[in-house]
Design an enzyme around this catalytic site. Structure first.
Site, PDB file in Angstrom:
ATOM      1  CG  PHE A 140     -47.117  -9.511   9.476  1.00 12.88           C
ATOM      2  CD1 PHE A 140     -48.690 -10.368  10.873  1.00 12.88           C
ATOM      3  CD2 PHE A 140     -46.392 -10.082   9.980  1.00 12.88           C
ATOM      4  CE1 PHE A 140     -48.331 -11.076  11.799  1.00 12.88           C
ATOM      5  CE2 PHE A 140     -46.088 -10.598  11.594  1.00 12.88           C
ATOM      6  CZ  PHE A 140     -46.859 -11.568  11.973  1.00 12.88           C
ATOM      7  CG  ASP A 241     -42.656  -3.607   9.090  1.00 11.88           C
ATOM      8  OD1 ASP A 241     -42.208  -4.245   9.456  1.00 11.88           O
ATOM      9  OD2 ASP A 241     -43.633  -4.002  10.435  1.00 11.88           O
ATOM     10  CE  LYS A 270     -40.240 -11.810   8.740  1.00  8.90           C
ATOM     11  NZ  LYS A 270     -40.291 -12.739   9.483  1.00  8.90           N
TER      12      LYS A 270
END
Length: 428
Positions: A140, A241, A270
């Site tokens: 993702f 990532d 995040k």
């Protein structure tokens, strides 16, 4: 899920907010502190979601709040590209020093994880003069068109949005439980180079050290080194990532530290902002500097309040030893889950480094994913006051993302609720 704290507010939400914004619960938060959240009716919940790995340092950490208030009293926005500010430079310096890789680095700030990934792809394409990108099934990377294309999960992220971006290929990600070995993944890459994509047109290979939405699947030992070798042999930019894995979640500041090699570019978001929106792209200086002035940036990129929060987050992680605490908490969680496996044969795997953990459930005695069991566990937990999230291509994985600062009594309470919820789901 069944818990609904405000039917009237839910009705208003349904009338006002687009249906495409999915909601895991109908809990309307009114207050939060560290690992606990209270809804509008005053009911308390233990938060094992952390805003999807955002508040690793807990809700409203005093040091983060203090830093944001101090910045709020100075200024809230000038746009760094118009009138720069020192905190932006300080944070860039700190990330350049902390991101894995023994080479000169430079950093840019953006606002979301997807925006960081978009910029990483832009930078890699500009540097190499190539267009192709390789990603992995189950990965993702975001919901914008390029990141949605990179994402290796069709529903709900790609359904109905039309043609994806071109020059993107997906490979199987190693997952022993699902019958995909590291050799299978590497052979698929070799076949891709032989049949569809000459390596001289590939700008980047992007992958998560631990897949997030794909099921919290860690890259097996040696896989990152193999990808690093392939990138070096073919002049391909390796992008890690770390949007969900970063900032102490896996027991290291960055998950790539577990693998003994460094990516050329690292994306993060995040946990960096402690609840405020900020993301970053850090990479080899020669690669990061290749784009011309004005080719990178954004009006809100590196917002002063978010930068202040991020600098405080880095302080908290270091001062409170959160990397080590993540390892300890994760070990205790996995031990409690393992103690249930004899009673709950549906629980087929417990995995994940540090406190980035997951439990996968199948139909007992089979290889068939069991999302219904997972749904029941989450419903039981929510009724008892514990918020859980699911993931995995088949929706049969529970992921655990408590703040790393969770109080000891609250953590023990959460483990008791989790155990009771799993056993209740087993009873049906």
């Amino acid at each position: 899920m069944t818990v609904q704290t405000s039917p009237e507010l839910t009705a208003r939400k349904n009338a006002a907010v687009a249906r495409g914004v999915g909601m895991t619960t109908q809990i309307y938060a009114a207050k939060a502190e560290n690992s606990e959240v209270w809804d509008k009716n005053g009911k308390r919940y233990i938060d094992f979601a952390a805003g999807i790995a955002v508040v690793n340092t807990g809700h409203r950490h005093p040091k983060v709040i203090e830093a944001v208030k101090k910045q709020l009293d100075a200024f809230t926005h000038t746009c760094h590209q118009v009138m720069p500010y020192e905190n932006y430079v300080v944070l860039a310096e700190r990330l350049n020093a902390k991101v894995p890789g023994d080479f000169p680095k430079k950093t840019i700030f953006t606002t979301t994880g997807a925006e960081a990934v978009e910029n990483a792809i832009k930078i890699a394409r500009h540097y190499t003069g190539r267009s192709g990108v390789i990603a992995f099934a189950g990965g993702f990377h975001g919901r914008t068109f390029m990141t949605m294309t990179l994402t290796g999960k069709t529903a709900p992220y790609k359904v109905g949005f039309g043609p994806m971006m071109n020059d993107v290929w997906h490979l199987p990600y190693p997952n022993a439980l699902h019958g995909v070995s590291m050799d299978d993944a590497l052979e698929a890459l070799n076949r891709l180079f032989k049949s569809d994509a000459d390596p001289t047109r590939i700008a980047a290979i992007i992958l998560e050290p631990v897949q997030g939405e794909g099921g919290f699947v860690p890259a097996p030992e040696g896989f990152m080194k193999k990808i690093r070798e392939i990138c070096d042999e073919n002049g391909i930019v390796m992008i890690a990532d770390e949007v969900q894995t970063g900032f102490a979640r896996t027991g290291k500041l960055f998950a790539m530290e577990h693998h003994g090699v460094a990516a050329d570019i690292t994306t993060m978001a995040k946990g960096l902002g402690g609840g405020l929106p900020i993301s970053a792209v850090t990479g080899r200086a020669e690669i990061m500097d290749h784009a011309q002035p004005g080719g990178l940036g954004g009006t809100y990129a590196g917002n002063p309040l978010s930068v202040a929060a991020a600098n405080a987050v880095l302080d908290v992680i270091e001062e409170e030893g959160l990397c080590d605490r993540a390892a300890r908490l994760g070990a205790r969680l996995k031990q409690r889950l393992a103690s249930l496996q004899d009673q709950v044969p549906e629980l087929v795997e417990i995995r994940g480094p540090g406190f980035m953990n997951a439990a996968e459930f199948n139909v007992a005695g089979t290889d068939t994913p069991n999302p219904d069991f997972v749904k029941k566990v989450c419903e039981e937990a929510l009724e008892r006051g514990l918020v859980l999230l699911t993931c995995g291509v088949y929706g049969n994985v529970i992921r655990f993302l408590s703040p790393l600062t969770i109080q000891e009594p609250v953590f023990e309470e959460a483990l008791d609720i989790l155990e009771a919820s799993i056993l209740a789901a087993k009873k049906g």
